[in-house]
Design an enzyme around this catalytic site. Structure first.
Site, PDB file in Angstrom:
ATOM      1  N   ASP A 144       0.756  -1.109   0.038  1.00 43.51           N
ATOM      2  CA  ASP A 144      -0.215  -0.055   0.102  1.00 43.51           C
ATOM      3  C   ASP A 144       0.788   1.332  -0.041  1.00 43.51           C
ATOM      4  OD1 ASP A 144      -2.271   1.548   0.276  1.00 43.51           O
ATOM      5  OD2 ASP A 144      -2.585   0.992   2.223  1.00 43.51           O
ATOM      6  N   GLY A 204       1.192  -9.981   4.448  1.00 42.02           N
ATOM      7  CA  GLY A 204       2.181  -9.056   5.309  1.00 42.02           C
ATOM      8  C   GLY A 204       1.822  -8.879   6.616  1.00 42.02           C
TER       9      GLY A 204
END
Ligand code: AR6
Length: 173
Positions: free
Chosen positions: A35, A120
């Site tokens: 992101d 993650g």
């Protein structure tokens, strides 16, 4: 079917595809991991646009433009946080893939790249996530002729090996 899926090692922000998928959070205001990398490369206009979207529930996806990314579109999918497996994590992760592919068709994206959503910061076990990603993609492509290529971008050699092995299992059955 098999030829419409590709597994590679690389950085999703560099993929020259119509749409890349972001592993976002419900705020859609950016964060770390993939992101953060997507927002850095796309530039501040991306945050301006996602701010206006106003969030996204877990398991769903929202579309923005890609700005300075090579990809024209970013599909922001919100994966589940892994809590041990009894909180609908599998179903919510599968929804991310189905909803992202549905969004890709809606915006006319024929080539789509995915990161390994939730594996993650959200700690979803990698092999389990890879199987869900590949099974859901196979299911979607069986009912779709529009999407030409789905690329799974692995961020480590270990992830690449797992995805390749699971890909053979899922797509040869
Ligand atoms: N290209 C491809 N894959 C990447 C890249 C990259 N540039 N960078 C990381 N990965 P994560 P999540 C892999 O933590 O688990 C954020 O703060 C990484 O190795 O990015 O869904 C959001 O804002 C891993 O396998 O996403 C949320 O708050 C995978 O991408 C939260 O993290 C996903 O790791 C979402 O957590």
């Amino acid at each position: 079917m098999k030829e419409r899926v590709e597994i590679i090692n690389g950085d999703i922000t560099r993929q020259e595809v119509d749409a890349i998928v972001n592993a976002a959070n419900r705020s859609l205001l950016g964060g770390g991991g993939v992101d953060g990398a997507i927002h850095r490369v796309a530039g501040p206009e991306l945050l301006e646009e996602t701010r206006k979207i106003g969030g996204c529930p877990t398991g769903e996806a929202r579309v923005s433009r890609g700005y300075r990314l090579p990809a024209r579109w970013v599909i922001h999918a919100v994966g589940p946080v892994w809590k041990g497996g009894n909180y609908s994590e599998d179903r919510l992760l599968a929804s991310c893939y189905a909803n992202s592919l549905k969004a890709a068709v809606e915006i006319g994206a024929k080539t789509v790249a995915f990161p390994s959503i939730s594996t993650g910061a959200y700690r979803f076990p990698l092999e389990r996530a890879a199987r869900i990603a590949l099974e859901e993609t196979k299911r979607f492509l069986e009912g779709d002729t529009f999407i030409r290529k789905v690329i799974f971008v692995c961020f480590s050699q270990k992830a690449l090996e797992i995805y390749k092995r699971v890909f053979e299992e899922v797509f040869s059955s």
